[in-house]
Design a protein around this motif. Structure first.
Motif, PDB file in Angstrom:
ATOM      1  N   VAL A 201       0.938  -1.117   0.019  1.00 37.20           N
ATOM      2  CA  VAL A 201      -0.143  -0.094  -0.007  1.00 37.20           C
ATOM      3  C   VAL A 201       0.795   1.221   0.025  1.00 37.20           C
ATOM      4  O   VAL A 201       1.725   1.401   0.785  1.00 37.20           O
ATOM      5  CB  VAL A 201      -0.894   0.009   1.226  1.00 37.20           C
ATOM      6  N   LYS A 202       0.611   2.100  -1.002  1.00 36.57           N
ATOM      7  CA  LYS A 202       1.408   3.209  -1.061  1.00 36.57           C
ATOM      8  C   LYS A 202       0.716   4.153  -0.079  1.00 36.57           C
ATOM      9  O   LYS A 202      -0.411   4.809  -0.068  1.00 36.57           O
ATOM     10  CB  LYS A 202       1.530   3.952  -2.393  1.00 36.57           C
ATOM     11  N   VAL A 203       1.422   4.685   1.180  1.00 34.48           N
ATOM     12  CA  VAL A 203       0.975   5.652   2.016  1.00 34.48           C
ATOM     13  C   VAL A 203       0.864   6.931   1.723  1.00 34.48           C
ATOM     14  O   VAL A 203       2.058   7.460   1.432  1.00 34.48           O
ATOM     15  CB  VAL A 203       1.878   5.409   3.385  1.00 34.48           C
ATOM     16  N   PRO A 204      -0.006   7.627   1.725  1.00 34.36           N
ATOM     17  CA  PRO A 204      -0.020   9.065   1.265  1.00 34.36           C
ATOM     18  C   PRO A 204       0.686   9.921   2.344  1.00 34.36           C
ATOM     19  O   PRO A 204       0.619   9.668   3.569  1.00 34.36           O
ATOM     20  CB  PRO A 204      -1.733   9.559   1.444  1.00 34.36           C
ATOM     21  N   THR A 205       1.378  10.996   1.704  1.00 31.39           N
ATOM     22  CA  THR A 205       2.154  11.614   2.808  1.00 31.39           C
ATOM     23  C   THR A 205       1.678  12.226   3.643  1.00 31.39           C
ATOM     24  O   THR A 205       2.066  12.751   4.522  1.00 31.39           O
ATOM     25  CB  THR A 205       3.047  12.790   1.877  1.00 31.39           C
ATOM     26  N   ASP A 206       0.220  12.889   3.285  1.00 36.12           N
ATOM     27  CA  ASP A 206      -0.548  13.576   4.470  1.00 36.12           C
ATOM     28  C   ASP A 206      -1.205  12.803   5.562  1.00 36.12           C
ATOM     29  O   ASP A 206      -1.900  13.069   6.391  1.00 36.12           O
ATOM     30  CB  ASP A 206      -1.367  14.666   3.671  1.00 36.12           C
TER      31      ASP A 206
ATOM     32  N   VAL B 256       1.110  -3.799  -5.963  1.00 36.34           N
ATOM     33  CA  VAL B 256       0.462  -2.281  -5.057  1.00 36.34           C
ATOM     34  C   VAL B 256      -0.840  -2.170  -5.313  1.00 36.34           C
ATOM     35  O   VAL B 256      -1.372  -2.125  -6.189  1.00 36.34           O
ATOM     36  CB  VAL B 256       1.373  -0.912  -5.773  1.00 36.34           C
ATOM     37  N   VAL B 257      -1.584  -1.839  -4.255  1.00 36.13           N
ATOM     38  CA  VAL B 257      -3.194  -1.576  -4.102  1.00 36.13           C
ATOM     39  C   VAL B 257      -3.122  -0.137  -3.774  1.00 36.13           C
ATOM     40  O   VAL B 257      -2.574   0.272  -2.650  1.00 36.13           O
ATOM     41  CB  VAL B 257      -3.479  -2.723  -3.194  1.00 36.13           C
TER      42      VAL B 257
END
Length: 241
Positions: A134-139, A231-232
């Motif tokens: 999972v790509k974690v959002p920067t915010d 990646v999801v």
């Protein structure tokens, strides 16, 4: 006693007498013989040399346990200046972290996402995320919490927080490598290598707040973003336990 044994005993006695100032049979000799000599330096100099060695090394492996804000984390991370990869375990759950530049990815089992599995739709979503990156959002709050575990600069900065005045302690070993302890009079201890470059090899945090070992200094490892098929897209936030 047989003649041969008397001769050997006499020879050993002569050898001990000749080496009495350095110790018979290896005892009492210079503990820094064959080392890089840092144990003979002032504590502040030892700290600075270890800090410089750590900062200039391109890579390191960091493993062990830390306690932060009452929560225990077990880490096994490989780090470099532009990111890191490895595993983190907390509250009985293990997940993988991968950061390449500003992009942070997290991979875990479905149960890691906690409340996401509370209903039928949530369970389906959690299963979709199971063992996927999972790509974690920067915010997202999770980004700030977890990206620090992949940040070489942040993690190594914590190694040089020894409480109180600095004092050199015992000669010890980390694995097969001889070290000298650098102690804070009010807590914390850092083992500095006596072989070659004076890298920090073990950090014991004050107040029994964990122990970290550092190894594989300068050894290369692969750091690359995962394949797109692995990646999801979770959405705008990552909900965890």
């Amino acid at each position: 006693m047989y003649p041969g044994r008397r001769t050997a005993a006499a020879a050993l006695g002569t050898l001990c007498a000749a080496t009495v100032l350095t110790g018979c049979l290896g005892f009492g000799g210079d503990p820094d013989a064959g080392t890089n000599g840092v144990a003979k330096l002032p504590p502040a100099t030892v700290e600075q040399k270890a800090k410089t060695a750590a900062e200039t090394a391109p890579t390191v492996r960091l493993a062990g346990t830390v306690i932060s804000k009452g929560q225990s984390f077990r880490l096994d991370m490989r780090l470099r200046d532009n990111g890191g990869v490895g595993e983190v375990t907390t509250k009985g759950t293990t997940f993988q972290l991968l950061r390449v530049g500003a992009d942070l990815y997290l991979k875990a089992g479905a149960d890691f996402y906690g409340d996401a599995g509370a209903d039928k739709n949530g369970k389906a979503a959690a299963q979709k995320l199971d063992d996927k990156y999972v790509k974690v959002p920067t915010d997202d709050p999770a980004y700030k919490q977890f990206s620090g575990f992949t940040d070489k600069k942040v993690l190594l900065a914590d190694l040089f927080v020894l409480d109180g005045d600095l004092k050199l302690g015992d000669h010890r070993k980390v694995g097969d490598t001889r070290t000298v302890a650098l102690n804070g009079t009010k807590g914390g201890s850092l083992d500095v290598s006596l072989k070659g470059t004076p890298y920090p090899l073990r950090y014991q945090r004050a107040g029994n707040a964990g122990t970290l070992t550092l190894s594989d200094w300068g050894e290369e490892f692969t750091l690359a973003a995962p394949n797109k098929s692995s990646v999801v897209d979770y959405g705008k936030s990552v909900t965890t336990k």
